[in-house]
Write a protein that holds these residues in place. Sequence first.
Motif, PDB file in Angstrom:
ATOM      1  N   LYS A   4       0.864  -1.159  -0.032  1.00 34.04           N
ATOM      2  CA  LYS A   4      -0.112   0.035  -0.053  1.00 34.04           C
ATOM      3  C   LYS A   4       0.832   1.300   0.048  1.00 34.04           C
ATOM      4  CE  LYS A   4      -3.522  -2.311   2.404  1.00 34.04           C
ATOM      5  NZ  LYS A   4      -4.294  -2.477   4.059  1.00 34.04           N
ATOM      6  N   VAL A 176      -5.586  -1.677 -15.074  1.00 35.48           N
ATOM      7  CA  VAL A 176      -6.129  -2.115 -13.716  1.00 35.48           C
ATOM      8  C   VAL A 176      -7.684  -2.851 -13.801  1.00 35.48           C
ATOM      9  CG1 VAL A 176      -6.949  -1.237 -11.519  1.00 35.48           C
ATOM     10  CG2 VAL A 176      -5.308  -0.109 -12.384  1.00 35.48           C
ATOM     11  N   LEU A 180      -8.217  -6.545 -12.335  1.00 30.03           N
ATOM     12  CA  LEU A 180      -9.310  -6.940 -11.561  1.00 30.03           C
ATOM     13  C   LEU A 180     -10.146  -7.969 -12.131  1.00 30.03           C
ATOM     14  CD1 LEU A 180      -9.698  -3.225  -9.979  1.00 30.03           C
ATOM     15  CD2 LEU A 180      -8.716  -5.320  -8.840  1.00 30.03           C
ATOM     16  N   LEU A 183      -8.735 -11.247 -11.769  1.00 30.86           N
ATOM     17  CA  LEU A 183      -8.888 -11.921 -10.543  1.00 30.86           C
ATOM     18  C   LEU A 183     -10.304 -12.289 -10.182  1.00 30.86           C
ATOM     19  CD1 LEU A 183      -6.570  -9.234  -8.509  1.00 30.86           C
ATOM     20  CD2 LEU A 183      -6.297 -11.727  -8.819  1.00 30.86           C
ATOM     21  N   ARG A 202     -15.245 -12.428  -2.986  1.00 24.41           N
ATOM     22  CA  ARG A 202     -14.218 -11.748  -3.857  1.00 24.41           C
ATOM     23  C   ARG A 202     -14.588 -11.400  -5.167  1.00 24.41           C
ATOM     24  NH1 ARG A 202     -10.200 -15.219  -0.527  1.00 24.41           N
ATOM     25  NH2 ARG A 202      -9.372 -13.959   1.099  1.00 24.41           N
ATOM     26  N   TYR A 206     -13.912  -7.882  -6.706  1.00 25.21           N
ATOM     27  CA  TYR A 206     -13.144  -7.453  -7.929  1.00 25.21           C
ATOM     28  C   TYR A 206     -14.123  -7.012  -9.089  1.00 25.21           C
ATOM     29  CZ  TYR A 206      -9.196  -9.380  -5.326  1.00 25.21           C
ATOM     30  OH  TYR A 206      -8.050  -9.648  -4.299  1.00 25.21           O
ATOM     31  N   THR A 325      -2.335  -0.220 -10.265  1.00 21.93           N
ATOM     32  CA  THR A 325      -2.930  -1.550 -10.024  1.00 21.93           C
ATOM     33  C   THR A 325      -2.778  -1.596  -8.548  1.00 21.93           C
ATOM     34  OG1 THR A 325      -1.658  -2.277 -12.147  1.00 21.93           O
ATOM     35  CG2 THR A 325      -2.680  -3.714 -10.850  1.00 21.93           C
ATOM     36  N   LEU A 326      -1.958  -1.338  -7.774  1.00 22.39           N
ATOM     37  CA  LEU A 326      -1.627  -1.624  -6.267  1.00 22.39           C
ATOM     38  C   LEU A 326      -3.042  -0.805  -5.891  1.00 22.39           C
ATOM     39  CD1 LEU A 326       2.114  -1.600  -5.779  1.00 22.39           C
ATOM     40  CD2 LEU A 326       0.682  -3.399  -5.711  1.00 22.39           C
ATOM     41  N   LEU A 329      -5.852  -2.774  -6.239  1.00 20.14           N
ATOM     42  CA  LEU A 329      -5.947  -3.827  -5.605  1.00 20.14           C
ATOM     43  C   LEU A 329      -6.552  -3.236  -4.118  1.00 20.14           C
ATOM     44  CD1 LEU A 329      -3.159  -5.727  -6.865  1.00 20.14           C
ATOM     45  CD2 LEU A 329      -5.603  -6.512  -6.923  1.00 20.14           C
ATOM     46  N   TRP A 330      -6.078  -2.256  -3.525  1.00 20.25           N
ATOM     47  CA  TRP A 330      -6.359  -1.895  -2.319  1.00 20.25           C
ATOM     48  C   TRP A 330      -7.855  -1.608  -2.046  1.00 20.25           C
ATOM     49  CZ3 TRP A 330      -3.342   3.000  -0.059  1.00 20.25           C
ATOM     50  CH2 TRP A 330      -3.697   3.222   1.358  1.00 20.25           C
ATOM     51  N   ALA A 332     -10.178  -2.797  -3.912  1.00 21.63           N
ATOM     52  CA  ALA A 332     -10.998  -3.945  -4.021  1.00 21.63           C
ATOM     53  C   ALA A 332     -11.032  -4.654  -2.881  1.00 21.63           C
ATOM     54  CB  ALA A 332     -10.303  -4.742  -5.237  1.00 21.63           C
ATOM     55  N   ARG A 333      -9.727  -4.706  -2.120  1.00 27.80           N
ATOM     56  CA  ARG A 333      -9.848  -5.251  -0.899  1.00 27.80           C
ATOM     57  C   ARG A 333     -10.561  -4.977   0.099  1.00 27.80           C
ATOM     58  NH1 ARG A 333      -5.344  -9.276  -0.600  1.00 27.80           N
ATOM     59  NH2 ARG A 333      -5.196  -8.959   1.844  1.00 27.80           N
TER      60      ARG A 333
END
Lengths: 348, 78, 264
Positions: A4, A176, A180, A183, A202, A206, A325-326, A329-330, A332-333
């Motif tokens: 992050k 991104v 996503l 995933l 999940r 995503y 992308t990171l 992902l953050w 999305a989580r």
Amino acid sequence: MWWKISAVVLLLLVFLFGLLVPLYPGLTHAAPDTVAPGASFVLQIQGYNTFFTRAEAPVRVWLVHEGRHVLASGSVQAVDEVTLEARFEVPATMPVPASSLPLDLVVDDRLHGAMFLPNAVRVQSLSGETVAAADSLWRLAEVRDLHRNEDFRFTHIPINYESIRNLYFHVPMWMVMFVLFLLSMWHSVVHLRTSDAIADARAAGYAEVGLLFGMLGLVTGMLWANYTWGAPWSNDIKQLMTAAALLVYLAYFILRASFDEPEKSARIAAVYNIFAFASLVPLIYIVPRIFSSLHPGGEGNPVFNREDLNVNMRLVFYPAVLGWTLLGLWIARLRIRLSILNEQLMDR
Amino acid sequence: MKFFSRRLFLTIVLFHQLYLPEVRAQGSGDFMRETGKIGVVVGVILLIFLGLILYLVRLDRKLTKLEQQINDQHERTH
Amino acid sequence: MFMVYEACFRGDPGSHVPNYSAKVHFPLNIKGGLCAAVRGTYLCCMSGWDAYLALLRKEILLEWRQRYALGGILLYVCSMVFVVYVAAVRIQPPVWNVLYWLIMLFASINAVVKSFVQESGNRRLYYYQLADPAMVILAKVTYNTLLLLLIGSLALFTFGVVAGNPVKDVRLFALTMILGSIGFSIAFTFIAAIASGANNSATLMAILSFPVVLPMLLTLVRLSAISLRLMQDTAYWRDVLNLLAIDTILITLTFVLFPYVWRD
């Protein structure tokens, strides 16, 4: 946790470099744009990010037809930082039989490097009829020993100018979205094999954030297109296909909502997710190739091809993709944690 | 809510040229050329930022609702 | 050529005691398979092509027995053509092209949706016990392809009657129609299988399938535009290959994913 922080750091760097690095000097337009054969005229050249007054002599200016037939400028004078005046003598004959001859403009100087403006001037015979061809006068000069600007700058692309920086903001949105959705499909597969409700949560999470980035990508693309292609929606094939992709995932959410039992809904939705991803994503990349390759031209290929991305830009582009992308992902989580908590609460 | 405000923002952004007299319909008029179209980049960044912020606000609201539900449950069982 | 008997077998495949409680015809030669007990009637599962052809025959027979449903679809096509004609009396070839494919699209969705909606849950369980899901879906897809070809031909004929037939390259147009029928059939059949258990199934099927067929539709419109001589392109085989590739991807996905849908 480290990823992050690295997402934030990468994006900060991308913002700094992406916005502050200047563009290479380039030419924007030239006037007059139509001359008659045999005329002697002064071409006024406008540049962007240029510093003509500090240019190092000799500043060489050529008008070129198809790389072979070259007219060299007699005298070149800098009017101000962005304006250059070059005197030309156009021969009375054309190098090839034609009534109208398009010429590219080349300006070369040690400090600026070589700058191009395609189709800058057109030699048009007044009567409109074909002029006899005699190319001896067109072969007197040669375009050679062009300089290269070695500064750390970004490519200068006509019409786009500074908006080329959107490469770091608009294009990563699609990357991104793709990651996503991939995933999401992966977790759908896991759910089908193991009937795990967490995997299904999940997959949905995503997909939702992927949809968000897809919409952001589409909207920013429309904004960019509005000022470079002329209209926000030009029926470009890539726009259409990505809009179709977004419709598919919107339908995914509607599908999830239209079943009464949650297990059945999850399973059927997982099947649709896999079907949609596996059928749509190759199509997004196959179909545009068919259409754009058969319709070559300015608006056919919205993604910049390899030549436009010079080394400097790539140096900032790859970290940009990674950073966004990171971040994706953050987010999305976060969404997934939220929906899992929600389900746990419902179960109690 | 998110979709409405994004659509509104988008409409403003895309059609503001209609009431700015010096910018012609294509958007490649003198105003844009002068600034080198850096405005487009700023616009794109703002759009992305706005979209992400609106989504995070939506997540935040859902979390708040969830926390309230947990508190209510907690109170009911104690 | 199969001999069709109205029969099923009790216990082991060796005995040939007929039981007329089965309402479906089966071919006589069973190439090995499992026997399953379904509601007191002993039936033998079929494998491979026997199952496929039997199921296909079942679909066609069912359709023929309830001809009104098929007639409804054909009438739908004709009505759409007439509505289009009344709304735009003079139809230029580019418009003709688009309208033809739109009519095909909507008629196809309706036809495929209908074929899933009319089956009841009990009968599905019946088929589930008997045959390989791959064969079930393949039979449905084949049947739907044939149905869509019929619809396409009818649409072409009716449209030709009211608005003229601007097709210049008949071979290419026929190829386009065949590929289109196959592609639409695969996509719609699978989507219909997915969404048939949902609440709003008819609308849902339309929503789910339109984005998926969009790339296919664009290629089809392009190919038929070439066959109408609206645009010149000698390299249209690339489009045909593209369509075949899409069809292959879709049918592979369908085969892989259908068993999961079939489970309930």
